[in-house]
Design an enzyme around this catalytic site. Structure first.
Site, PDB file in Angstrom:
ATOM      1  N   GLY A  32       0.791  -1.216   0.000  1.00  0.00           N
ATOM      2  CA  GLY A  32       0.000   0.000   0.000  1.00  0.00           C
ATOM      3  C   GLY A  32       0.824   1.266   0.000  1.00  0.00           C
TER       4      GLY A  32
ATOM      5  CB  CYS B  29      -1.788  -7.416   8.024  1.00  0.00           C
ATOM      6  SG  CYS B  29      -0.181  -7.396   8.822  1.00  0.00           S
TER       7      CYS B  29
ATOM      8  CB  CYS C 161      -7.081 -15.869  10.655  1.00  0.00           C
ATOM      9  SG  CYS C 161      -5.311 -15.894  11.004  1.00  0.00           S
TER      10      CYS C 161
ATOM     11  CG  ASP D  68       6.755  -7.281  -0.857  1.00  0.00           C
ATOM     12  OD1 ASP D  68       6.408  -8.442  -0.559  1.00  0.00           O
ATOM     13  OD2 ASP D  68       6.050  -6.276  -0.634  1.00  0.00           O
TER      14      ASP D  68
ATOM     15  CD  GLN E 180      -8.569  -0.999  -0.440  1.00  0.00           C
ATOM     16  OE1 GLN E 180      -7.536  -1.625  -0.202  1.00  0.00           O
ATOM     17  NE2 GLN E 180      -9.109  -0.162   0.425  1.00  0.00           N
TER      18      GLN E 180
END
Length: 384
Positions: free
Chosen positions: A52, A199, A344, A73, A83
């Site tokens: 982001g 996150c 999760c 990364d 998004q």
């Protein structure tokens, strides 16, 4: 302490006619001009994260003509990234983020050289990596990496442009040991992982990344060229929901000692090693088989958000989002002595939920190692 600094980078070779045309609007600025643009051309900037914050940072650094841009990364592009992570497109889904970012920057400015580092920043590689660049921009999304970046920048003497975002709010600053404060002067210690939203839990307004990332890129340009007044020693805080901005002064702690880079802080965005309170995917598969046969009883709980559960889930799981557990308490109608298995996406939200459930009187709670991602990878079951 002054925040007007000398240019960080020496001027590079003279600009050719194409560069003069491309960067003409910079050249009109007295604070940058020809010499400033040559400094940008000669600069080497390392960006931690192509997400982001990293997306607008990378795009604007490339457009500005920063000669060499490094990208760190180890993640891949997912649909939910699009998004806000504007350096990636639909065609980049499941590609390495560093590769996707490199191609995007090449389409914006082929004069810029992009060095990709598809790795996770660790205490073993950070110092050598930082030594190859003039300054570092921290767009990490977890506390462990932020402290590692700060400590490594302090040891190597590199300035660090830092930003953080959550929901509608953001913070941006510049840290530089020996010239001003570091991240540890602002936040001496990391909070417990369970005390902060993870996150994938809190959400973020996509445009907030653009505002904060643009500021971070501007701070890098100012450091390189010596233009303007740096955010070194100042913390800029803004809330897009209320459209408010404020500023705090950050001073270096005279008693603070140099901290050697360490990845000892728990990374709230990666999976922790297996422990007795976890259950592996093969173990869960066996348990689900036994439950179907009637020889075992337990509750399987998905603590992701409802839209995630509706999209894809492990068969037979119940939806009990961590965000609701934090704010509204436990709505589970299950005996306290019954085994609960929680999961999760990859693990951190499930571990936080397990702590809440144990504190509420459920003694037997286990976390699925690797979460739903590990389930899909091992079973190949989309479970939509």
């Amino acid at each position: 302490m002054t925040t007007t600094l000398q240019p960080l980078v020496r001027p590079g070779p003279p600009l050719d006619p194409d560069e003069v045309e491309r960067y003409s609007r910079h050249l009109l600025l007295p604070e940058i001009g020809i010499m400033g643009q040559r400094r940008l051309k000669n600069a080497r900037v390392l960006v931690i994260g192509a997400g982001g914050l990293g997306s607008p940072v990378l795009l604007y650094l490339a457009a500005a003509g920063v000669g060499t841009i490094g990208v760190v990364d180890d993640d891949r592009v997912e649909p939910s990234n699009l998004q806000r992570q504007i350096v990636h497109g639909v065609e980049d889904i499941w590609r390495l983020k560093v590769d996707s970012a490199r191609d995007s920057l090449a389409s914006i400015n082929p004069l810029v050289h992009v060095e990709t580092h598809p790795i996770r920043l660790t205490v073993d590689n950070a110092i050598a990596l930082f030594g190859q660049y003039d300054l570092v921009i921290d767009g990490a999304d977890n506390f462990a990496t932020r402290y590692l970046v700060s400590d490594t920048a302090a040891v190597t003497g590199k300035p660090c442009v830092w930003g953080s975002i959550l929901r509608f709010g953001a913070q941006v600053s510049v840290f530089w040991s020996g010239h001003g404060p570091t991240y540890r002067d602002l936040y001496p210690d990391a909070p417990p992982p369970e005390s902060a939203p993870s996150c994938g839990e809190a959400g973020v307004l996509g445009m907030l990344c653009g505002v904060a990332g643009s500021m971070m890129a501007a701070e890098a340009v100012k450091l390189i060229t010596g233009a303007g007044r740096s955010l070194l020693g100042r913390l800029s805080i803004f809330d897009l929901a209320d459209a408010t901005w404020r500023e705090l002064t950050v001073l270096p702690d005279p008693a603070r000692r140099l901290v050697a880079p360490s990845d000892g802080q728990e990374d709230s965005c990666v999976v922790a090693p297996h422990d007795p309170d976890e259950i592996s995917v093969p173990e869960l598969c066996e348990a689900l088989h036994d439950r179907s046969a009637g020889s075992r009883s337990f509750a399987l709980i998905d603590v992701r958000e409802p839209y995630e559960h509706a999209s894809a889930r492990i068969p037979g799981s119940l939806s009990e989002p961590l965000s609701r557990l934090r704010t509204a308490g436990i709505a589970l109608d299950t005996p306290r002595e019954r085994l609960l298995v929680v999961y999760c996406k990859v693990g951190p939200r499930a571990r936080a939920a397990a702590e809440i459930l144990r504190a509420a009187g459920h003694p037997d709670v286990r976390v699925l190692t690797g979460g739903f991602d590990e389930w899909q990878a091992r079973t190949g079951d989309p479970s939509v």
